[in-house]
Design a protein around this motif. Structure first.
Motif, short mmCIF file in Angstrom:
data_model
loop_
_atom_site.label_atom_id
_atom_site.label_comp_id
_atom_site.label_asym_id
_atom_site.label_seq_id
_atom_site.Cartn_x
_atom_site.Cartn_y
_atom_site.Cartn_z
N GLU A 1 0.81 -1.22 0.00
CA GLU A 1 0.00 0.00 0.00
C GLU A 1 0.85 1.27 0.00
N VAL A 2 2.13 1.17 0.38
CA VAL A 2 2.97 2.37 0.38
C VAL A 2 3.35 2.79 -1.04
N ALA A 3 3.01 1.98 -2.04
CA ALA A 3 3.25 2.39 -3.43
C ALA A 3 2.52 3.70 -3.72
N TYR A 4 1.33 3.85 -3.13
CA TYR A 4 0.56 5.10 -3.29
C TYR A 4 1.34 6.28 -2.72
N THR A 5 1.91 6.11 -1.54
CA THR A 5 2.69 7.17 -0.91
C THR A 5 3.92 7.51 -1.74
N LEU A 6 4.60 6.49 -2.25
CA LEU A 6 5.78 6.72 -3.08
C LEU A 6 5.40 7.40 -4.39
N GLY A 7 4.24 7.10 -4.91
CA GLY A 7 3.75 7.79 -6.10
C GLY A 7 3.52 9.26 -5.82
N ASN A 8 2.95 9.55 -4.65
CA ASN A 8 2.72 10.94 -4.27
C ASN A 8 4.03 11.71 -4.11
N ILE A 9 5.03 11.05 -3.54
CA ILE A 9 6.34 11.69 -3.36
C ILE A 9 6.94 12.04 -4.71
N ALA A 10 6.90 11.07 -5.64
CA ALA A 10 7.44 11.32 -6.98
C ALA A 10 6.66 12.43 -7.68
N TYR A 11 5.36 12.46 -7.49
CA TYR A 11 4.52 13.50 -8.12
C TYR A 11 4.90 14.88 -7.60
N ARG A 12 5.08 14.99 -6.28
CA ARG A 12 5.45 16.28 -5.70
C ARG A 12 6.80 16.76 -6.18
N LYS A 13 7.66 15.80 -6.54
CA LYS A 13 8.98 16.17 -7.08
C LYS A 13 8.91 16.51 -8.56
N GLY A 14 7.75 16.33 -9.17
CA GLY A 14 7.59 16.61 -10.59
C GLY A 14 8.02 15.47 -11.49
N ASN A 15 8.30 14.33 -10.90
CA ASN A 15 8.71 13.15 -11.67
C ASN A 15 7.46 12.32 -11.96
N PHE A 16 6.71 12.74 -12.98
CA PHE A 16 5.41 12.14 -13.24
C PHE A 16 5.51 10.71 -13.78
N ASN A 17 6.56 10.43 -14.52
CA ASN A 17 6.74 9.06 -15.02
C ASN A 17 6.98 8.08 -13.88
N LEU A 18 7.81 8.50 -12.92
CA LEU A 18 8.06 7.65 -11.76
C LEU A 18 6.78 7.52 -10.92
N ALA A 19 6.05 8.62 -10.82
CA ALA A 19 4.77 8.58 -10.08
C ALA A 19 3.84 7.54 -10.70
N LYS A 20 3.77 7.54 -12.03
CA LYS A 20 2.91 6.57 -12.71
C LYS A 20 3.37 5.14 -12.43
N GLU A 21 4.68 4.94 -12.39
CA GLU A 21 5.19 3.60 -12.11
C GLU A 21 4.74 3.11 -10.74
N TRP A 22 4.84 4.01 -9.75
CA TRP A 22 4.45 3.62 -8.40
C TRP A 22 2.94 3.42 -8.30
N TYR A 23 2.18 4.33 -8.91
CA TYR A 23 0.73 4.17 -8.89
C TYR A 23 0.30 2.88 -9.58
N LEU A 24 1.01 2.54 -10.65
CA LEU A 24 0.70 1.29 -11.36
C LEU A 24 0.95 0.09 -10.46
N LYS A 25 2.06 0.10 -9.73
CA LYS A 25 2.36 -0.99 -8.80
C LYS A 25 1.28 -1.10 -7.73
N GLY A 26 0.86 0.06 -7.22
CA GLY A 26 -0.19 0.05 -6.21
C GLY A 26 -1.51 -0.46 -6.77
N SER A 27 -1.84 -0.03 -7.99
CA SER A 27 -3.07 -0.45 -8.63
C SER A 27 -3.08 -1.96 -8.86
N GLU A 28 -1.96 -2.49 -9.28
CA GLU A 28 -1.86 -3.93 -9.54
C GLU A 28 -2.04 -4.75 -8.27
#
Length: 218
Positions: A114-141
Protein backbone atom coordinates in the motif's frame (compact mmCIF):
# COMPACT_ATOMS: atom_id res chain seq x y z
CA UNK A 1 -37.13 -53.82 5.53
CA UNK A 2 -38.54 -55.18 8.83
CA UNK A 3 -37.56 -54.07 12.33
CA UNK A 4 -35.39 -57.16 12.87
CA UNK A 5 -33.16 -56.37 9.87
CA UNK A 6 -32.93 -52.72 10.91
CA UNK A 7 -31.88 -53.79 14.41
CA UNK A 8 -29.20 -56.12 12.99
CA UNK A 9 -27.79 -53.39 10.76
CA UNK A 10 -27.77 -50.96 13.66
CA UNK A 11 -25.90 -53.41 15.91
CA UNK A 12 -23.46 -54.22 13.10
CA UNK A 13 -22.44 -50.61 12.42
CA UNK A 14 -22.82 -49.21 15.95
CA UNK A 15 -19.14 -49.71 16.93
CA UNK A 16 -18.01 -47.88 13.77
CA UNK A 17 -20.40 -44.98 14.42
CA UNK A 18 -19.18 -44.70 18.01
CA UNK A 19 -15.56 -44.66 16.82
CA UNK A 20 -16.26 -41.87 14.31
CA UNK A 21 -18.08 -39.84 16.95
CA UNK A 22 -15.20 -40.30 19.40
CA UNK A 23 -12.64 -39.22 16.81
CA UNK A 24 -14.66 -36.11 15.94
CA UNK A 25 -14.83 -35.10 19.58
CA UNK A 26 -11.09 -35.69 20.00
CA UNK A 27 -10.28 -33.61 16.92
CA UNK A 28 -12.42 -30.74 18.15
CA UNK A 29 -10.82 -30.84 21.57
CA UNK A 30 -7.36 -30.70 20.00
CA UNK A 31 -8.00 -28.05 17.37
CA UNK A 32 -10.21 -25.49 19.12
CA UNK A 33 -7.84 -24.59 21.95
CA UNK A 34 -5.00 -24.13 19.44
CA UNK A 35 -7.09 -21.76 17.34
CA UNK A 36 -8.22 -19.92 20.44
CA UNK A 37 -4.63 -19.53 21.62
CA UNK A 38 -3.60 -18.08 18.26
CA UNK A 39 -6.50 -15.64 18.29
CA UNK A 40 -5.66 -14.58 21.83
CA UNK A 41 -2.03 -14.10 20.87
CA UNK A 42 -2.98 -11.92 17.91
CA UNK A 43 -5.37 -9.92 20.08
CA UNK A 44 -2.72 -9.48 22.76
CA UNK A 45 -0.09 -8.40 20.21
CA UNK A 46 -2.50 -5.88 18.70
CA UNK A 47 -3.26 -4.38 22.10
CA UNK A 48 0.45 -4.06 22.89
CA UNK A 49 1.08 -2.48 19.49
CA UNK A 50 -1.71 0.06 20.05
CA UNK A 51 -0.39 0.91 23.52
CA UNK A 52 3.11 1.58 22.19
CA UNK A 53 1.91 3.44 19.09
CA UNK A 54 -0.26 5.68 21.25
CA UNK A 55 2.77 6.51 23.39
CA UNK A 56 4.71 7.23 20.19
CA UNK A 57 1.95 9.52 18.93
CA UNK A 58 1.99 11.46 22.19
CA UNK A 59 5.70 12.07 21.73
CA UNK A 60 5.09 13.27 18.17
CA UNK A 61 2.66 15.87 19.53
CA UNK A 62 5.43 17.04 21.84
CA UNK A 63 7.84 17.06 18.85
CA UNK A 64 9.99 14.44 20.59
CA UNK A 65 10.52 12.52 17.38
CA UNK A 66 13.43 10.40 18.53
CA UNK A 67 11.45 9.24 21.55
CA UNK A 68 8.51 8.50 19.27
CA UNK A 69 10.77 6.35 17.12
CA UNK A 70 11.86 4.40 20.20
CA UNK A 71 8.25 3.48 20.95
CA UNK A 72 7.59 2.44 17.36
CA UNK A 73 10.77 0.38 17.27
CA UNK A 74 9.41 -1.51 20.30
CA UNK A 75 6.04 -1.79 18.57
CA UNK A 76 7.74 -3.67 15.71
CA UNK A 77 7.82 -6.73 18.00
CA UNK A 78 4.02 -6.87 17.80
CA UNK A 79 3.25 -5.66 14.26
CA UNK A 80 6.31 -4.96 12.15
CA UNK A 81 4.36 -3.90 9.05
CA UNK A 82 2.32 -1.19 10.73
CA UNK A 83 5.31 -0.02 12.75
CA UNK A 84 7.58 0.21 9.71
CA UNK A 85 5.11 2.43 7.86
CA UNK A 86 4.71 4.65 10.93
CA UNK A 87 8.48 4.92 11.30
CA UNK A 88 8.78 5.90 7.64
CA UNK A 89 6.04 8.51 8.19
CA UNK A 90 7.92 10.04 11.13
CA UNK A 91 11.16 10.27 9.16
CA UNK A 92 9.50 11.69 6.06
CA UNK A 93 7.29 14.25 7.80
CA UNK A 94 9.50 15.38 10.65
CA UNK A 95 13.14 14.31 10.40
CA UNK A 96 14.57 13.48 6.98
CA UNK A 97 12.52 13.14 3.80
CA UNK A 98 15.17 11.12 1.97
CA UNK A 99 15.43 8.65 4.84
CA UNK A 100 11.65 8.49 5.01
CA UNK A 101 11.43 7.72 1.30
CA UNK A 102 14.10 5.06 1.65
CA UNK A 103 12.12 3.44 4.43
CA UNK A 104 8.90 3.53 2.38
CA UNK A 105 10.74 1.69 -0.39
CA UNK A 106 12.09 -0.82 2.11
CA UNK A 107 8.55 -1.37 3.42
CA UNK A 108 7.30 -1.95 -0.13
CA UNK A 109 10.09 -4.46 -0.79
CA UNK A 110 9.06 -6.23 2.42
CA UNK A 111 5.56 -6.72 1.05
CA UNK A 112 3.74 -3.65 2.38
CA UNK A 113 2.39 -2.78 -1.06
CA UNK A 114 0.00 0.00 0.00
CA UNK A 115 2.97 2.37 0.38
CA UNK A 116 3.25 2.39 -3.43
CA UNK A 117 0.56 5.10 -3.29
CA UNK A 118 2.69 7.17 -0.91
CA UNK A 119 5.78 6.72 -3.08
CA UNK A 120 3.75 7.79 -6.10
CA UNK A 121 2.72 10.94 -4.27
CA UNK A 122 6.34 11.69 -3.36
CA UNK A 123 7.44 11.32 -6.98
CA UNK A 124 4.52 13.50 -8.12
CA UNK A 125 5.45 16.28 -5.70
CA UNK A 126 8.98 16.17 -7.08
CA UNK A 127 7.59 16.61 -10.59
CA UNK A 128 8.71 13.15 -11.67
CA UNK A 129 5.41 12.14 -13.24
CA UNK A 130 6.74 9.06 -15.02
CA UNK A 131 8.06 7.65 -11.76
CA UNK A 132 4.77 8.58 -10.08
CA UNK A 133 2.91 6.57 -12.71
CA UNK A 134 5.19 3.60 -12.11
CA UNK A 135 4.45 3.62 -8.40
CA UNK A 136 0.73 4.17 -8.89
CA UNK A 137 0.70 1.29 -11.36
CA UNK A 138 2.36 -0.99 -8.80
CA UNK A 139 -0.19 0.05 -6.21
CA UNK A 140 -3.07 -0.45 -8.63
CA UNK A 141 -1.86 -3.93 -9.54
CA UNK A 142 -1.97 -4.79 -5.83
CA UNK A 143 -5.55 -3.59 -5.55
CA UNK A 144 -4.99 -0.14 -4.06
CA UNK A 145 -7.89 2.04 -5.20
CA UNK A 146 -6.22 5.38 -4.52
CA UNK A 147 -3.28 4.35 -6.70
CA UNK A 148 -5.67 3.44 -9.53
CA UNK A 149 -7.39 6.84 -9.28
CA UNK A 150 -4.17 8.86 -9.23
CA UNK A 151 -2.81 6.87 -12.15
CA UNK A 152 -6.02 7.52 -14.09
CA UNK A 153 -5.84 11.25 -13.35
CA UNK A 154 -2.31 11.42 -14.73
CA UNK A 155 -3.37 9.50 -17.83
CA UNK A 156 -6.32 11.86 -18.32
CA UNK A 157 -3.90 14.81 -18.15
CA UNK A 158 -1.99 13.12 -20.99
CA UNK A 159 -5.26 12.65 -22.91
CA UNK A 160 -4.98 8.87 -22.62
CA UNK A 161 -8.67 8.53 -21.87
CA UNK A 162 -9.19 4.86 -22.76
CA UNK A 163 -6.23 3.80 -20.66
CA UNK A 164 -7.43 5.96 -17.76
CA UNK A 165 -10.89 4.41 -17.99
CA UNK A 166 -9.39 0.95 -17.57
CA UNK A 167 -8.05 1.91 -14.14
CA UNK A 168 -11.15 3.80 -13.08
CA UNK A 169 -13.28 0.75 -13.83
CA UNK A 170 -11.23 -1.06 -11.20
CA UNK A 171 -12.60 1.24 -8.51
CA UNK A 172 -16.16 1.37 -9.82
CA UNK A 173 -17.47 -0.89 -7.06
CA UNK A 174 -15.50 0.80 -4.30
CA UNK A 175 -16.36 3.61 -1.91
CA UNK A 176 -14.17 6.33 -3.41
CA UNK A 177 -16.41 9.08 -4.78
CA UNK A 178 -13.51 10.73 -6.60
CA UNK A 179 -12.87 7.65 -8.73
CA UNK A 180 -16.56 7.32 -9.60
CA UNK A 181 -16.70 11.02 -10.48
CA UNK A 182 -13.79 10.79 -12.94
CA UNK A 183 -15.34 7.69 -14.49
CA UNK A 184 -18.61 9.57 -14.86
CA UNK A 185 -16.86 12.42 -16.69
CA UNK A 186 -15.43 9.94 -19.19
CA UNK A 187 -18.82 8.29 -19.67
CA UNK A 188 -20.36 11.72 -20.15
CA UNK A 189 -17.92 12.46 -22.98
CA UNK A 190 -18.81 9.08 -24.46
CA UNK A 191 -22.53 9.94 -24.11
CA UNK A 192 -23.04 6.68 -22.28
CA UNK A 193 -26.23 7.67 -20.42
CA UNK A 194 -27.00 4.24 -18.99
CA UNK A 195 -23.54 3.99 -17.45
CA UNK A 196 -23.78 7.52 -16.08
CA UNK A 197 -27.09 6.68 -14.42
CA UNK A 198 -25.63 3.50 -12.93
CA UNK A 199 -22.66 5.40 -11.52
CA UNK A 200 -24.89 8.15 -10.15
CA UNK A 201 -26.89 5.54 -8.27
CA UNK A 202 -23.70 4.29 -6.67
CA UNK A 203 -22.58 7.78 -5.72
CA UNK A 204 -25.83 9.46 -4.70
CA UNK A 205 -28.40 6.72 -4.25
CA UNK A 206 -31.10 5.37 -6.48
CA UNK A 207 -33.49 8.35 -6.38
CA UNK A 208 -31.52 10.63 -8.72
CA UNK A 209 -32.54 12.76 -11.66
CA UNK A 210 -30.82 11.50 -14.81
CA UNK A 211 -30.45 15.05 -16.15
CA UNK A 212 -28.86 16.61 -13.05
CA UNK A 213 -25.38 15.40 -13.95
CA UNK A 214 -25.57 17.15 -17.31
CA UNK A 215 -26.27 20.40 -15.51
CA UNK A 216 -23.18 20.04 -13.32
CA UNK A 217 -20.95 19.23 -16.29
CA UNK A 218 -21.90 22.24 -18.39
Amino acid sequence: MNLWKIRNLYMKYLPMLLLIATLNIAIKKCSLPEAEVKNNERSSDYKKYIELSNLGDEEIKKKNYKKALEYYEKARDYDSNMADVSIANIYYKFIDKEEGERRYKKAYNNGIFEVAYTLGNIAYRKGNFNLAKEWYLKGSEKGNQKSSIELAKLLISENKINEAKKYLLKVEDGNDAEGIYYLMTICYKEKNKSKIHSLKEKMFGKNTDSDSFHTTCE
